[in-house]
Design a protein around this motif. Structure first.
Motif, PDB file in Angstrom:
ATOM      1  N   GLY A 143      -0.510  -1.480  -6.025  1.00  0.00           N
ATOM      2  CA  GLY A 143      -1.444  -0.996  -5.028  1.00  0.00           C
ATOM      3  C   GLY A 143      -0.795  -0.211  -3.921  1.00  0.00           C
ATOM      4  O   GLY A 143       0.425  -0.111  -3.818  1.00  0.00           O
ATOM      5  N   ARG A 144      -1.681   0.347  -3.084  1.00  0.00           N
ATOM      6  CA  ARG A 144      -1.282   1.099  -1.899  1.00  0.00           C
ATOM      7  C   ARG A 144      -2.007   0.491  -0.703  1.00  0.00           C
ATOM      8  O   ARG A 144      -2.877   1.117  -0.103  1.00  0.00           O
ATOM      9  CB  ARG A 144      -1.625   2.577  -2.067  1.00  0.00           C
ATOM     10  CG  ARG A 144      -0.798   3.233  -3.155  1.00  0.00           C
ATOM     11  CD  ARG A 144      -1.193   4.692  -3.306  1.00  0.00           C
ATOM     12  NE  ARG A 144      -0.408   5.318  -4.353  1.00  0.00           N
ATOM     13  CZ  ARG A 144       0.676   6.040  -4.149  1.00  0.00           C
ATOM     14  NH1 ARG A 144       1.126   6.242  -2.935  1.00  0.00           N
ATOM     15  NH2 ARG A 144       1.319   6.580  -5.162  1.00  0.00           N
ATOM     16  N   HIS A 145      -1.668  -0.734  -0.439  1.00  0.00           N
ATOM     17  CA  HIS A 145      -2.242  -1.466   0.695  1.00  0.00           C
ATOM     18  C   HIS A 145      -1.163  -2.387   1.253  1.00  0.00           C
ATOM     19  O   HIS A 145      -0.125  -2.591   0.621  1.00  0.00           O
ATOM     20  CB  HIS A 145      -3.504  -2.234   0.280  1.00  0.00           C
ATOM     21  CG  HIS A 145      -3.289  -3.227  -0.829  1.00  0.00           C
ATOM     22  ND1 HIS A 145      -2.752  -4.477  -0.612  1.00  0.00           N
ATOM     23  CD2 HIS A 145      -3.521  -3.145  -2.154  1.00  0.00           C
ATOM     24  CE1 HIS A 145      -2.683  -5.123  -1.751  1.00  0.00           C
ATOM     25  NE2 HIS A 145      -3.134  -4.335  -2.709  1.00  0.00           N
ATOM     26  N   PRO A 146      -1.370  -2.950   2.440  1.00  0.00           N
ATOM     27  CA  PRO A 146      -0.310  -3.714   3.089  1.00  0.00           C
ATOM     28  C   PRO A 146       0.181  -4.950   2.332  1.00  0.00           C
ATOM     29  O   PRO A 146       1.292  -5.410   2.577  1.00  0.00           O
ATOM     30  CB  PRO A 146      -0.927  -4.121   4.433  1.00  0.00           C
ATOM     31  CG  PRO A 146      -1.933  -3.057   4.705  1.00  0.00           C
ATOM     32  CD  PRO A 146      -2.480  -2.693   3.354  1.00  0.00           C
ATOM     33  N   LEU A 147      -0.605  -5.500   1.423  1.00  0.00           N
ATOM     34  CA  LEU A 147      -0.171  -6.692   0.683  1.00  0.00           C
ATOM     35  C   LEU A 147       0.446  -6.359  -0.673  1.00  0.00           C
ATOM     36  O   LEU A 147       0.934  -7.249  -1.357  1.00  0.00           O
ATOM     37  CB  LEU A 147      -1.335  -7.662   0.490  1.00  0.00           C
ATOM     38  CG  LEU A 147      -2.003  -8.186   1.759  1.00  0.00           C
ATOM     39  CD1 LEU A 147      -3.092  -9.187   1.400  1.00  0.00           C
ATOM     40  CD2 LEU A 147      -0.997  -8.784   2.713  1.00  0.00           C
ATOM     41  N   ALA A 148       0.428  -5.100  -1.067  1.00  0.00           N
ATOM     42  CA  ALA A 148       0.944  -4.691  -2.378  1.00  0.00           C
ATOM     43  C   ALA A 148       2.467  -4.747  -2.405  1.00  0.00           C
ATOM     44  O   ALA A 148       3.124  -4.807  -1.368  1.00  0.00           O
ATOM     45  CB  ALA A 148       0.471  -3.277  -2.705  1.00  0.00           C
ATOM     46  N   GLY A 149       3.002  -4.725  -3.613  1.00  0.00           N
ATOM     47  CA  GLY A 149       4.443  -4.655  -3.788  1.00  0.00           C
ATOM     48  C   GLY A 149       5.002  -5.902  -4.435  1.00  0.00           C
ATOM     49  O   GLY A 149       4.273  -6.808  -4.835  1.00  0.00           O
ATOM     50  N   THR A 150       6.313  -5.935  -4.526  1.00  0.00           N
ATOM     51  CA  THR A 150       7.008  -7.059  -5.148  1.00  0.00           C
ATOM     52  C   THR A 150       7.381  -8.073  -4.081  1.00  0.00           C
ATOM     53  O   THR A 150       7.901  -7.720  -3.025  1.00  0.00           O
ATOM     54  CB  THR A 150       8.264  -6.569  -5.888  1.00  0.00           C
ATOM     55  OG1 THR A 150       7.852  -5.622  -6.885  1.00  0.00           O
ATOM     56  CG2 THR A 150       8.995  -7.715  -6.556  1.00  0.00           C
ATOM     57  N   LYS A 151       7.072  -9.324  -4.387  1.00  0.00           N
ATOM     58  CA  LYS A 151       7.437 -10.430  -3.519  1.00  0.00           C
ATOM     59  C   LYS A 151       8.550 -11.195  -4.214  1.00  0.00           C
ATOM     60  O   LYS A 151       8.479 -11.451  -5.402  1.00  0.00           O
ATOM     61  CB  LYS A 151       6.248 -11.372  -3.273  1.00  0.00           C
ATOM     62  CG  LYS A 151       5.179 -10.767  -2.383  1.00  0.00           C
ATOM     63  CD  LYS A 151       4.059 -10.269  -3.243  1.00  0.00           C
ATOM     64  CE  LYS A 151       2.941  -9.691  -2.430  1.00  0.00           C
ATOM     65  NZ  LYS A 151       2.897  -8.243  -2.455  1.00  0.00           N
ATOM     66  N   TYR A 152       9.572 -11.581  -3.444  1.00  0.00           N
ATOM     67  CA  TYR A 152      10.733 -12.289  -3.983  1.00  0.00           C
ATOM     68  C   TYR A 152      10.788 -13.693  -3.403  1.00  0.00           C
ATOM     69  O   TYR A 152      10.875 -13.858  -2.188  1.00  0.00           O
ATOM     70  CB  TYR A 152      12.021 -11.529  -3.658  1.00  0.00           C
ATOM     71  CG  TYR A 152      12.064 -10.166  -4.284  1.00  0.00           C
ATOM     72  CD1 TYR A 152      12.453 -10.002  -5.612  1.00  0.00           C
ATOM     73  CD2 TYR A 152      11.693  -9.038  -3.564  1.00  0.00           C
ATOM     74  CE1 TYR A 152      12.477  -8.746  -6.203  1.00  0.00           C
ATOM     75  CE2 TYR A 152      11.715  -7.778  -4.146  1.00  0.00           C
ATOM     76  CZ  TYR A 152      12.111  -7.643  -5.459  1.00  0.00           C
ATOM     77  OH  TYR A 152      12.129  -6.396  -6.038  1.00  0.00           O
ATOM     78  N   GLY A 153      10.724 -14.676  -4.270  1.00  0.00           N
ATOM     79  CA  GLY A 153      10.824 -16.066  -3.850  1.00  0.00           C
ATOM     80  C   GLY A 153       9.483 -16.666  -3.505  1.00  0.00           C
ATOM     81  O   GLY A 153       8.517 -15.968  -3.184  1.00  0.00           O
ATOM     82  N   ALA A 154       9.443 -17.987  -3.585  1.00  0.00           N
ATOM     83  CA  ALA A 154       8.204 -18.715  -3.333  1.00  0.00           C
ATOM     84  C   ALA A 154       7.662 -18.468  -1.933  1.00  0.00           C
ATOM     85  O   ALA A 154       6.445 -18.332  -1.757  1.00  0.00           O
ATOM     86  CB  ALA A 154       8.434 -20.208  -3.560  1.00  0.00           C
ATOM     87  N   GLU A 155       8.526 -18.380  -0.933  1.00  0.00           N
ATOM     88  CA  GLU A 155       8.038 -18.223   0.445  1.00  0.00           C
ATOM     89  C   GLU A 155       7.301 -16.908   0.648  1.00  0.00           C
ATOM     90  O   GLU A 155       6.274 -16.872   1.331  1.00  0.00           O
ATOM     91  CB  GLU A 155       9.177 -18.377   1.451  1.00  0.00           C
ATOM     92  CG  GLU A 155       9.780 -19.774   1.478  1.00  0.00           C
ATOM     93  CD  GLU A 155       8.759 -20.896   1.622  1.00  0.00           C
ATOM     94  OE1 GLU A 155       7.842 -20.780   2.470  1.00  0.00           O
ATOM     95  OE2 GLU A 155       8.856 -21.885   0.871  1.00  0.00           O
TER      96      GLU A 155
END
Length: 164
Positions: free
Chosen positions: A44-56
């Motif tokens: 996506g192209r929104h503030p929550l998009a992208g890759t998240k690393y780790g449980a936190e």
């Protein structure tokens, strides 16, 4: 032949994640569902998009979904029983629906309602009994982007830019 015991455990793990998410039990997800080195990919192209690393990072993302009044349910139209199935011994694939309505201020300062009703598919890799890698596929990326761009405003430049 795939080990049906592993497959059933993997399916139960993903179902448990959804149950915990919808009752706001993020601590159980942290302790019992996610691998410590989890990688979660959301297009996506929104503030929550992208890759998240780790449980936190993923749990922070989940908290923002909850803040936006999003509920996520497995979609029974993909499978009359659950909307979820295993693919081999380490993969779970599911179809889910994310729904929510929240109030935001428009450009004129008026409160307006924005609604999300998105059908998505998610691919989970399970490792050592934990969710280790996730790829979300969005059926209507424009609708998801529009919703989250309305709900989450970016900080003004230069505050939004990461600096060393």
């Amino acid at each position: 032949m795939a080990n049906t015991t592993n497959q059933e455990a993997n399916l139960a793990l993903v179902r448990r994640m959804y149950e915990c998410f919808n009752r706001d039990d993020l601590d159980t997800i942290r302790r019992e569902v996610f691998a410590s080195d989890l990688v979660w990919n959301l297009p996506g192209r929104h503030p929550l998009a992208g890759t998240k690393y780790g449980a936190e990072e993923v749990l922070a993302f989940f908290a923002e979904l909850r803040q936006a009044n999003i509920k996520v349910t497995l979609d029974p139209q993909s499978d009359p029983a659950t909307g979820i199935d295993s693919f081999g011994e380490t993969t779970v694939v599911e179809v889910h629906r994310g729904r929510g309505t929240t109030s935001v201020s428009d450009a004129g300062g008026n409160q307006v309602q924005v609604t999300l009703n998105a059908l998505n598919c998610t691919h989970y890799q399970i490792k050592d009994g934990r969710i280790a890698e996730v790829q979300v596929y969005i059926s209507d990326q424009y609708a998801v982007d529009n919703f989250f761009n309305a709900v989450y405003q970016l900080a003004p430049i230069p505050d939004r830019l990461a600096r060393d």
